[in-house]
Write an enzyme that holds these catalytic residues in place. Sequence first.
Site, PDB file in Angstrom:
ATOM      1  N   SER A   1      -3.316  15.471   0.066  1.00 19.28           N
ATOM      2  CA  SER A   1      -2.802  16.804   0.383  1.00 19.28           C
ATOM      3  C   SER A   1      -3.459  17.878  -0.476  1.00 19.28           C
ATOM      4  CB  SER A   1      -1.295  16.828   0.151  1.00 19.28           C
ATOM      5  OG  SER A   1      -1.021  16.488  -1.198  1.00 19.28           O
TER       6      SER A   1
ATOM      7  N   HIS B   1      -3.119   6.772 -10.814  1.00 16.42           N
ATOM      8  CA  HIS B   1      -1.664   6.726 -11.033  1.00 16.42           C
ATOM      9  C   HIS B   1      -1.155   5.314 -11.288  1.00 16.42           C
ATOM     10  CE1 HIS B   1      -1.172  10.807  -8.711  1.00 16.42           C
ATOM     11  NE2 HIS B   1      -1.764  10.942  -9.876  1.00 16.42           N
TER      12      HIS B   1
ATOM     13  N   ASN C   1      -8.669  14.430   7.130  1.00 14.22           N
ATOM     14  CA  ASN C   1      -7.228  14.686   7.060  1.00 14.22           C
ATOM     15  C   ASN C   1      -6.804  15.315   8.389  1.00 14.22           C
ATOM     16  OD1 ASN C   1      -4.554  15.545   6.329  1.00 14.22           O
ATOM     17  ND2 ASN C   1      -5.205  15.499   4.190  1.00 14.22           N
TER      18      ASN C   1
ATOM     19  N   ASN D   1      -3.334   6.387  -5.003  1.00 16.10           N
ATOM     20  CA  ASN D   1      -2.360   5.415  -4.502  1.00 16.10           C
ATOM     21  C   ASN D   1      -2.148   4.296  -5.512  1.00 16.10           C
ATOM     22  OD1 ASN D   1      -2.435   6.984  -2.243  1.00 16.10           O
ATOM     23  ND2 ASN D   1      -3.799   5.639  -1.098  1.00 16.10           N
TER      24      ASN D   1
ATOM     25  N   CYS E   1       5.027  -5.238 -26.041  1.00 21.19           N
ATOM     26  CA  CYS E   1       3.670  -5.450 -26.576  1.00 21.19           C
ATOM     27  C   CYS E   1       2.586  -4.820 -25.704  1.00 21.19           C
ATOM     28  CB  CYS E   1       3.406  -6.949 -26.750  1.00 21.19           C
ATOM     29  SG  CYS E   1       3.195  -7.845 -25.191  1.00 21.19           S
TER      30      CYS E   1
ATOM     31  N   ASP F   1      -0.732   1.375  -4.414  1.00 17.09           N
ATOM     32  CA  ASP F   1      -0.357   0.231  -3.577  1.00 17.09           C
ATOM     33  C   ASP F   1      -1.318  -0.952  -3.629  1.00 17.09           C
ATOM     34  OD1 ASP F   1      -2.498   1.037  -1.809  1.00 17.09           O
ATOM     35  OD2 ASP F   1      -1.122   2.485  -0.901  1.00 17.09           O
TER      36      ASP F   1
ATOM     37  N   CYS G   1       6.060 -11.929 -25.044  1.00 14.79           N
ATOM     38  CA  CYS G   1       7.007 -11.575 -26.107  1.00 14.79           C
ATOM     39  C   CYS G   1       8.450 -11.503 -25.622  1.00 14.79           C
ATOM     40  CB  CYS G   1       6.606 -10.248 -26.757  1.00 14.79           C
ATOM     41  SG  CYS G   1       7.009  -8.796 -25.759  1.00 14.79           S
TER      42      CYS G   1
ATOM     43  N   ALA H   1      -7.287   8.622   8.787  1.00 23.76           N
ATOM     44  CA  ALA H   1      -8.280   7.751   8.155  1.00 23.76           C
ATOM     45  C   ALA H   1      -8.585   6.536   9.020  1.00 23.76           C
ATOM     46  CB  ALA H   1      -7.769   7.302   6.778  1.00 23.76           C
TER      47      ALA H   1
HETATM   48 ZN   LIG Z   1       5.242  -8.328 -24.344  1.00 23.67          ZN
END
Ligand SMILES: [Zn+2]
Length: 260
Positions: free
Chosen positions: A197, A124, A221, A107, A135, A109, A158, A239
């Site tokens: 999944s 991720h 699950n 996740n 930069c 989030d 920058c 969950a």
């Molecule tokens: Zn920068």
Amino acid sequence: MDTVTADDLCADAARALAHADNVLVLTGAGISAESGIPTFREAQTGLWAQFSPQDLATPAAFARNPERVWGWYRWRRTLIGRGGVNPGHRALAAIEARRPISIVTQNVDGLHAAAGSTDITELHGNIWIERCTGCAAESSQPVAPADNDASLPCCPACGAMTRPAVVWFGEMLPTVALERAQELLAAANCVLVVGTSNQVYPAAALVEQAVQGPATVIEINPEETAVSRSVDMHIAATASRALPGILAHWPHDAAALARR
Ligand SMILES: [Zn+2]
């Protein structure tokens, strides 16, 4: 008739988690779905059923139309900020208060950290972090409903445009995060797989590896996944039900064990 209830399984899971030397928790979109955050792959309601990844989540889409991509990510930030943490996130943080656990999540989030978990590896990336396209400096935004500012965010260092520090289609996962996930998996004797999944690689490969290895693997699950029949324990519940259930069954001897 099957007389093992989800409650019995939560009690077994609590014992396994309390008594293992090293616990790894792998989380996916399912744990955040209960915060009202849409998942990606559900056929009808998932984000990719309504939006095209090619238009919103690739480096080419960002180069073509950064306003559109940023608009989409701001919308998703708003949903996350509104939904906030749910009992599943809170229960994992409460388990960490009883014993060390490491979380590896797909996740973006930021809700595990918002709930108070501290050892988090994000495979991720994180939607609340912005990375400079010039930069590569990163800056973190608070987990909150996004403002309505439609201008493109710029790097304070920058002045170049920033992008969300998430992994887009066609991009590699962060090497550091992947290596840490592998290390944690190798060291774990209990692996808790929550709300994933088990379809998206390489996170799915981590779960397959866990199933093939010696660790006790517990899956939470409500749906049956590709690994549900191979894990040691499948708790068919959400969950936000199962994790507080595990907490409620936390063994009384666990503190004494931890002090040994
Ligand atoms: Zn920068």
